[in-house]
Motif scaffolding. Structure first.
Motif, mmCIF file in Angstrom:
data_model
loop_
_atom_site.group_PDB
_atom_site.id
_atom_site.type_symbol
_atom_site.label_atom_id
_atom_site.label_comp_id
_atom_site.label_asym_id
_atom_site.label_seq_id
_atom_site.Cartn_x
_atom_site.Cartn_y
_atom_site.Cartn_z
ATOM 1 N N GLN A 67 61.810 53.683 51.419
ATOM 2 C CA GLN A 67 61.308 52.400 50.933
ATOM 3 C C GLN A 67 59.781 52.318 50.927
ATOM 4 O O GLN A 67 59.216 51.371 50.377
ATOM 5 C CB GLN A 67 61.861 51.262 51.797
ATOM 6 C CG GLN A 67 63.380 51.157 51.794
ATOM 7 C CD GLN A 67 63.929 50.891 50.401
ATOM 8 O OE1 GLN A 67 63.365 50.111 49.630
ATOM 9 N NE2 GLN A 67 65.038 51.554 50.073
ATOM 10 N N PHE A 68 59.120 53.303 51.546
ATOM 11 C CA PHE A 68 57.658 53.278 51.645
ATOM 12 C C PHE A 68 57.077 54.646 51.299
ATOM 13 O O PHE A 68 57.697 55.683 51.554
ATOM 14 C CB PHE A 68 57.204 52.921 53.069
ATOM 15 C CG PHE A 68 57.777 51.641 53.609
ATOM 16 C CD1 PHE A 68 57.191 50.419 53.331
ATOM 17 C CD2 PHE A 68 58.916 51.670 54.405
ATOM 18 C CE1 PHE A 68 57.719 49.243 53.838
ATOM 19 C CE2 PHE A 68 59.453 50.503 54.923
ATOM 20 C CZ PHE A 68 58.853 49.282 54.633
ATOM 21 N N THR A 78 55.056 50.105 48.549
ATOM 22 C CA THR A 78 56.492 49.925 48.739
ATOM 23 C C THR A 78 57.270 50.211 47.460
ATOM 24 O O THR A 78 56.730 50.179 46.352
ATOM 25 C CB THR A 78 56.810 48.490 49.190
ATOM 26 O OG1 THR A 78 56.553 47.591 48.099
ATOM 27 C CG2 THR A 78 55.969 48.093 50.389
ATOM 28 N N ARG A 79 58.538 50.437 47.649
ATOM 29 C CA ARG A 79 59.421 50.677 46.505
ATOM 30 C C ARG A 79 59.518 49.435 45.621
ATOM 31 O O ARG A 79 59.608 49.535 44.397
ATOM 32 C CB ARG A 79 60.804 51.083 47.010
ATOM 33 C CG ARG A 79 61.689 51.725 45.957
ATOM 34 C CD ARG A 79 62.878 52.407 46.608
ATOM 35 N NE ARG A 79 63.614 53.234 45.663
ATOM 36 C CZ ARG A 79 64.236 54.349 45.972
ATOM 37 N NH1 ARG A 79 64.187 54.803 47.219
ATOM 38 N NH2 ARG A 79 64.903 55.036 45.069
ATOM 39 N N GLU A 80 59.472 48.256 46.232
ATOM 40 C CA GLU A 80 59.520 47.012 45.464
ATOM 41 C C GLU A 80 58.270 46.855 44.601
ATOM 42 O O GLU A 80 58.347 46.425 43.441
ATOM 43 C CB GLU A 80 59.679 45.817 46.408
ATOM 44 C CG GLU A 80 61.052 45.718 47.063
ATOM 45 C CD GLU A 80 62.174 45.622 46.034
ATOM 46 O OE1 GLU A 80 62.013 44.860 45.053
ATOM 47 O OE2 GLU A 80 63.191 46.321 46.196
ATOM 48 N N GLU A 81 57.106 47.189 45.161
ATOM 49 C CA GLU A 81 55.869 47.142 44.374
ATOM 50 C C GLU A 81 55.947 48.120 43.202
ATOM 51 O O GLU A 81 55.498 47.822 42.087
ATOM 52 C CB GLU A 81 54.668 47.495 45.254
ATOM 53 C CG GLU A 81 54.273 46.443 46.263
ATOM 54 C CD GLU A 81 53.101 46.894 47.106
ATOM 55 O OE1 GLU A 81 52.005 46.326 46.945
ATOM 56 O OE2 GLU A 81 53.276 47.831 47.924
ATOM 57 N N GLU A 88 58.696 56.485 56.652
ATOM 58 C CA GLU A 88 59.684 55.533 57.143
ATOM 59 C C GLU A 88 59.154 54.880 58.411
ATOM 60 O O GLU A 88 58.305 55.435 59.108
ATOM 61 C CB GLU A 88 61.016 56.235 57.415
ATOM 62 C CG GLU A 88 60.954 57.336 58.452
ATOM 63 C CD GLU A 88 62.266 58.077 58.606
ATOM 64 O OE1 GLU A 88 63.205 57.782 57.842
ATOM 65 O OE2 GLU A 88 62.350 58.958 59.478
ATOM 66 N N ARG A 89 59.660 53.692 58.687
ATOM 67 C CA ARG A 89 59.232 52.965 59.876
ATOM 68 C C ARG A 89 60.134 53.334 61.050
ATOM 69 O O ARG A 89 61.364 53.307 60.944
ATOM 70 C CB ARG A 89 59.279 51.457 59.627
ATOM 71 C CG ARG A 89 58.553 50.636 60.691
ATOM 72 C CD ARG A 89 58.671 49.145 60.393
ATOM 73 N NE ARG A 89 58.077 48.793 59.116
ATOM 74 C CZ ARG A 89 56.780 48.558 58.932
ATOM 75 N NH1 ARG A 89 55.937 48.667 59.955
ATOM 76 N NH2 ARG A 89 56.322 48.215 57.749
#
Length: 212
Positions: free
Chosen positions: A36-37, A63-66, A91-92
């Motif tokens: 996701q990042f 981010t993947r959303e961005e 990853e976090r």
């Protein structure tokens, strides 16, 4: 942030692509499943800093959303020459970002942002009663150019065709943005001079030599 050397093959960034749209650089890639990042690192193509020596501020968390919203990573580049982006999956974990240290050709894209123009003129003085004549070289450059990039070539009886077609002389001063006048030189009356890049492949991708 923590670098991680050991990660799965399917966690690698691949299929990097780049394009320009309205002077904006757009970079795309294939996201690993579940990631996701990413961190995006932009740099001049011949000046990449090793990950362990790199300032965190030189990389941007994305981010993947961005990525979906912008249809890629977008950046306006105020530079001329060869540029590159390298993208790292991350990853976090335990409250911090763990970055997969992928240093191969799959997660990097190199490209040209355009060529800086260097106009030049070569003016020959008169030598009525001498076997030699004065020469003045002037350049008008859009950007700073290191002296190692340029040379002038002297040839007897004709203009040189390339940097090896005659006697090459290196520049002794860097070229600054704007107009530059080289120290006057003297050559034999039948000699001709022309400017060339010392390495046409390397510097020809960055600069364009234009006779005035």
């Amino acid at each position: 942030m923590q670098w991680k050397d050991d990660f799965a093959h399917n966690q690698r960034i691949t299929d990097m692509k780049q394009s320009f749209q309205d002077n904006v650089c757009i970079v795309t890639w294939k996201w690993p499943e579940g990631i996701q990042f990413v961190y995006v690192y932009g740099f001049e193509a011949d000046a990449e800093i090793a990950p362990d020596q790199r300032d965190l501020q030189s990389m941007r968390l994305f981010t993947r959303e961005e990525y979906k919203a912008n249809r890629g990573y977008r950046a306006r580049l105020d530079t001329i020459g060869r540029y590159a982006f390298r993208v790292y999956a991350c990853e976090r974990a335990d409250g911090r970002m763990v970055v997969f240290k992928q240093q191969d050709e799959e997660n990097i894209i190199r490209f040209s942002t355009g060529k800086a123009r260097i106009w030049y003129s070569i003016k020959y003085g008169r030598a009525f009663f001498s076997k030699r004549k004065p020469v003045r070289i002037e350049l008008n450059s859009e950007v700073y150019v290191a002296k190692e990039a340029l040379c002038y070539v002297k040839k007897e009886g004709a203009f040189p065709l390339n940097k090896d077609d005659g006697t090459a002389y290196p520049f002794i001063h860097d070229v600054n943005p704007g107009r530059n006048t080289l120290p006057e030189i003297e050559i034999n009356k039948n000699d001709q001079i022309k400017l060339f890049f010392t390495d046409g492949k390397k510097y020809g991708e960055i600069y364009e030599l234009i006779p005035e």
